[in-house]
Design an enzyme around this catalytic site. Structure first.
Site, PDB file in Angstrom:
ATOM      1  N   GLY A   1       0.843  -1.203   0.000  1.00  0.00           N
ATOM      2  CA  GLY A   1       0.000   0.000   0.000  1.00  0.00           C
ATOM      3  C   GLY A   1       0.872   1.244   0.000  1.00  0.00           C
TER       4      GLY A   1
ATOM      5  N   GLY B   1      -0.301   4.755  -0.791  1.00  0.00           N
ATOM      6  CA  GLY B   1      -1.423   5.273   0.008  1.00  0.00           C
ATOM      7  C   GLY B   1      -0.963   6.336   0.992  1.00  0.00           C
TER       8      GLY B   1
ATOM      9  N   ILE C   1      -0.755   6.390   4.376  1.00  0.00           N
ATOM     10  CA  ILE C   1       0.201   5.991   5.427  1.00  0.00           C
ATOM     11  C   ILE C   1       1.555   5.682   4.785  1.00  0.00           C
ATOM     12  CG2 ILE C   1       0.724   4.278   7.220  1.00  0.00           C
ATOM     13  CD1 ILE C   1      -2.284   4.060   7.741  1.00  0.00           C
ATOM     14  N   GLY C   2       1.509   4.987   3.645  1.00  0.00           N
ATOM     15  CA  GLY C   2       2.757   4.660   2.941  1.00  0.00           C
ATOM     16  C   GLY C   2       3.556   5.920   2.643  1.00  0.00           C
TER      17      GLY C   2
ATOM     18  N   ARG D   1     -12.676   0.848   4.553  1.00  0.00           N
ATOM     19  CA  ARG D   1     -14.093   0.614   4.837  1.00  0.00           C
ATOM     20  C   ARG D   1     -14.924   1.706   4.184  1.00  0.00           C
ATOM     21  NH1 ARG D   1     -15.650  -0.644  11.004  1.00  0.00           N
ATOM     22  NH2 ARG D   1     -17.846  -0.167  11.006  1.00  0.00           N
TER      23      ARG D   1
ATOM     24  N   ARG E   1     -18.086  -3.917  10.117  1.00  0.00           N
ATOM     25  CA  ARG E   1     -16.751  -4.473  10.397  1.00  0.00           C
ATOM     26  C   ARG E   1     -16.605  -5.882   9.801  1.00  0.00           C
ATOM     27  NH1 ARG E   1     -12.473  -2.911  13.687  1.00  0.00           N
ATOM     28  NH2 ARG E   1     -11.233  -4.681  14.373  1.00  0.00           N
TER      29      ARG E   1
ATOM     30  N   ASN F   1     -11.188  -7.961   3.138  1.00  0.00           N
ATOM     31  CA  ASN F   1      -9.726  -7.854   3.198  1.00  0.00           C
ATOM     32  C   ASN F   1      -9.023  -9.183   3.441  1.00  0.00           C
ATOM     33  OD1 ASN F   1      -9.068  -5.202   2.570  1.00  0.00           O
ATOM     34  ND2 ASN F   1      -9.774  -4.488   4.557  1.00  0.00           N
TER      35      ASN F   1
ATOM     36  N   ASN G   1      -6.384  -2.531   8.288  1.00  0.00           N
ATOM     37  CA  ASN G   1      -7.470  -2.994   9.162  1.00  0.00           C
ATOM     38  C   ASN G   1      -8.379  -4.027   8.532  1.00  0.00           C
ATOM     39  OD1 ASN G   1      -7.070  -1.699  11.620  1.00  0.00           O
ATOM     40  ND2 ASN G   1      -7.753   0.246  10.753  1.00  0.00           N
TER      41      ASN G   1
ATOM     42  N   ASP H   1      -2.684   3.382  19.248  1.00  0.00           N
ATOM     43  CA  ASP H   1      -3.558   3.503  20.428  1.00  0.00           C
ATOM     44  C   ASP H   1      -2.726   3.828  21.667  1.00  0.00           C
ATOM     45  OD1 ASP H   1      -5.942   2.556  18.937  1.00  0.00           O
ATOM     46  OD2 ASP H   1      -4.787   0.713  18.799  1.00  0.00           O
TER      47      ASP H   1
ATOM     48  N   HIS I   1      -7.227  -3.882  17.937  1.00  0.00           N
ATOM     49  CA  HIS I   1      -7.170  -2.492  17.486  1.00  0.00           C
ATOM     50  C   HIS I   1      -8.570  -2.112  17.010  1.00  0.00           C
ATOM     51  CE1 HIS I   1      -6.227   1.229  15.570  1.00  0.00           C
ATOM     52  NE2 HIS I   1      -6.624   0.766  14.402  1.00  0.00           N
TER      53      HIS I   1
HETATM   54  P1  NAX Z   1      -5.090   4.443   1.595  1.00  0.00           P
HETATM   55  O1  NAX Z   1      -6.390   4.002   0.983  1.00  0.00           O
HETATM   56  O2  NAX Z   1      -4.643   5.845   1.454  1.00  0.00           O
HETATM   57  O3  NAX Z   1      -3.916   3.537   1.030  1.00  0.00           O
HETATM   58  C1  NAX Z   1      -4.001   2.162   0.934  1.00  0.00           C
HETATM   59  C2  NAX Z   1      -3.195   1.752  -0.266  1.00  0.00           C
HETATM   60  O4  NAX Z   1      -3.147   0.337  -0.267  1.00  0.00           O
HETATM   61  C3  NAX Z   1      -3.802   2.183  -1.585  1.00  0.00           C
HETATM   62  O5  NAX Z   1      -2.820   2.905  -2.332  1.00  0.00           O
HETATM   63  C4  NAX Z   1      -4.199   0.883  -2.263  1.00  0.00           C
HETATM   64  O6  NAX Z   1      -4.035   0.913  -3.666  1.00  0.00           O
HETATM   65  C5  NAX Z   1      -3.233  -0.082  -1.612  1.00  0.00           C
HETATM   66  N1  NAX Z   1      -3.669  -1.468  -1.593  1.00  0.00           N
HETATM   67  C6  NAX Z   1      -4.920  -1.970  -1.415  1.00  0.00           C
HETATM   68  N2  NAX Z   1      -4.905  -3.303  -1.486  1.00  0.00           N
HETATM   69  C7  NAX Z   1      -3.625  -3.668  -1.703  1.00  0.00           C
HETATM   70  C8  NAX Z   1      -2.992  -4.902  -1.894  1.00  0.00           C
HETATM   71  N3  NAX Z   1      -3.678  -6.047  -1.899  1.00  0.00           N
HETATM   72  N4  NAX Z   1      -1.653  -4.917  -2.089  1.00  0.00           N
HETATM   73  C9  NAX Z   1      -0.950  -3.762  -2.125  1.00  0.00           C
HETATM   74  N5  NAX Z   1      -1.510  -2.538  -1.971  1.00  0.00           N
HETATM   75  C10 NAX Z   1      -2.829  -2.502  -1.759  1.00  0.00           C
HETATM   76  O7  NAX Z   1      -5.186   3.997   3.112  1.00  0.00           O
HETATM   77  P2  NAX Z   1      -4.260   4.447   4.329  1.00  0.00           P
HETATM   78  O8  NAX Z   1      -4.801   5.692   4.941  1.00  0.00           O
HETATM   79  O9  NAX Z   1      -2.843   4.419   3.907  1.00  0.00           O
HETATM   80  O10 NAX Z   1      -4.568   3.258   5.355  1.00  0.00           O
HETATM   81  C11 NAX Z   1      -4.112   1.947   5.116  1.00  0.00           C
HETATM   82  C12 NAX Z   1      -4.682   0.968   6.126  1.00  0.00           C
HETATM   83  O11 NAX Z   1      -4.260   1.300   7.445  1.00  0.00           O
HETATM   84  C13 NAX Z   1      -6.210   0.955   6.167  1.00  0.00           C
HETATM   85  O12 NAX Z   1      -6.644  -0.405   6.233  1.00  0.00           O
HETATM   86  C14 NAX Z   1      -6.511   1.645   7.486  1.00  0.00           C
HETATM   87  O13 NAX Z   1      -7.753   1.241   8.015  1.00  0.00           O
HETATM   88  C15 NAX Z   1      -5.360   1.167   8.333  1.00  0.00           C
HETATM   89  N6  NAX Z   1      -5.074   1.921   9.564  1.00  0.00           N
HETATM   90  C16 NAX Z   1      -4.628   1.212  10.636  1.00  0.00           C
HETATM   91  C17 NAX Z   1      -4.314   1.831  11.820  1.00  0.00           C
HETATM   92  C18 NAX Z   1      -3.830   1.035  12.993  1.00  0.00           C
HETATM   93  O14 NAX Z   1      -3.638   1.645  14.066  1.00  0.00           O
HETATM   94  N7  NAX Z   1      -3.613  -0.271  12.913  1.00  0.00           N
HETATM   95  C19 NAX Z   1      -4.477   3.297  11.989  1.00  0.00           C
HETATM   96  C20 NAX Z   1      -4.527   4.031  10.703  1.00  0.00           C
HETATM   97  C21 NAX Z   1      -5.299   3.362   9.614  1.00  0.00           C
HETATM   98  O15 NAX Z   1      -6.672   3.567   9.822  1.00  0.00           O
END
Ligand code: NAX
Length: 326
Positions: free
Chosen positions: A11, A14, A16-17, A92, A98, A105, A131, A159, A187
């Protein structure tokens, strides 16, 4: 200077990336003597954006960045990976609950778990951020059976950091003075930030902060912080999530300081009565890539009830994905 390590990030284009890659490349995670090769994975439609991210990484001329590979093939991204950040997953949408998210996923993490087992280095450590991260890590761990169970982690460090920040704000301390702030469980909003065992400036938190505030506003604020960020920013936490992912892997890499406790969602070995095999956030200490659950912490009735609730949620998530658990 050490030999470079391979760091896979999924990802990667994205939010976070984008917030994470530059900090990894500048040495914030593995230190200023540890070069890295970034191996970035995206879905095919995200590759163009990922090319742009790679160009920016090149343009930053980070001395520690010894290579950048970008790919839409998980087998390539995890080839020889020593560290893996599994961030990419489907977000989501409004119409999803959920359970829908878990089902949507799950298959991603079956594929990535298998690709890690088939390709990664023998010392690989994996952090799932996407998530629902605990259950995604559970799925990946089952799919990647050849990799020892203690290598699979999910992220509750955000968290922990949020809880530390709220306690610092309440007491007037600096965030760095809040220690041993462990998160138990999932989480999700059922996780339990263990204020009883946390400290501010070395003093036990309940000895300096009103218990009603801790049980009420504190828990609510930490549990709903992600939602509050979305409301304020119009987008979900990205830089703070990236910072937490770096904190988690840096803690695992460097180890915890003597007496320090951190939070990692890891495979339960039955400690504190948590069912074996669940990916559950525990208070841990870490050393040289390994972790152990801190034993002997006191849990009062309130804490035990909260831990039971988050355990029940994780068991129900495990039931939802049981067909994906080979
Ligand atoms: P984004 O939607 O900005 O980025 C996700 C990226 O992942 C996209 O560029 C998409 O093309 C790519 N992607 C999707 N499926 C893929 C796959 N099979 N292989 C490779 N790349 C793939 O989301 P972002 O804000 O970066 O969040 C990413 C994830 O972190 C989400 O699931 C989000 O819910 C989760 N989070 C987890 C947190 C935690 O504390 N554990 C907190 C932050 C965030 O909510």
């Amino acid at each position: 200077m050490n030999a470079p390590i391979r760091v896979a990030v999924t990802g990667a284009a994205g939010n976070i990336g984008y917030a994470m890659l530059f900090r990894l490349a500048s040495g914030d995670c593995y230190g200023k003597n540890q070069p890295i090769i970034l191996q970035c994975l995206e879905l095919t439609p995200g590759m163009k954006a990922l090319e742009g991210v790679a160009m920016e990484l090149q343009d930053s001329a980070f001395p520690l960045l010894h290579g950048i590979e970008i790919t839409d093939d998980a087998n390539v991204a995890f080839k020889g990976a020593n560290q893996a950040f599994l961030v990419g997953s489907r977000p989501r949408t409004k119409d999803m609950n959920r359970a829908d998210l878990i089902t949507a996923n799950g298959p991603i993490f079956v594929g990535q778990g298998k690709a890690i087992a088939a390709n990664a280095a023998s010392d690989v450590r994996v952090l799932v951020v996407g998530n629902p991260c605990n259950t995604n890590a559970l799925i990946a761990m089952h799919a990647g059976k050849a990799v020892p169970r203690d290598r699979w982690h999910a992220m509750t460090r955000l968290d922990e950091n949020r809880a530390k920040a709220q306690l610092a704000k309440k007491t007037g301390a600096l965030p760095g003075e809040v220690t041993n702030m462990a998160i138990w469980g999932n989480h999700s909003d059922t996780m339990f930030p263990d204020f009883n065992n946390a400290k501010v400036g070395g003093a036990s938190v309940p000895s300096v902060v009103d218990r009603a505030w801790l049980e009420g506003e504190f828990l609510k604020t930490v549990a709903t912080r992600g939602k509050a960020i979305i409301e304020a920013r119009g987008a979900s936490s990205a830089a703070s999530a990236a910072a937490a992912a770096i904190d988690h892997m840096a803690t695992l890499w460097n180890g915890t300081a003597p007496g320090e406790i951190s939070s990692m969602a890891v495979c339960s070995n039955g400690a504190y009565g948590v069912p074996e095999g669940l990916i559950f956030s525990f208070p841990v200490t870490a050393s040289a890539g390994n972790w152990s659950v801190v034993e002997g912490l006191e849990l009062d009735e309130f804490a035990r009830a909260r831990i039971a609730a988050t355990t029940a949620e994780l068991l129900s998530e495990r039931e939802t994905v049981k067909d994906l658990l080979a």
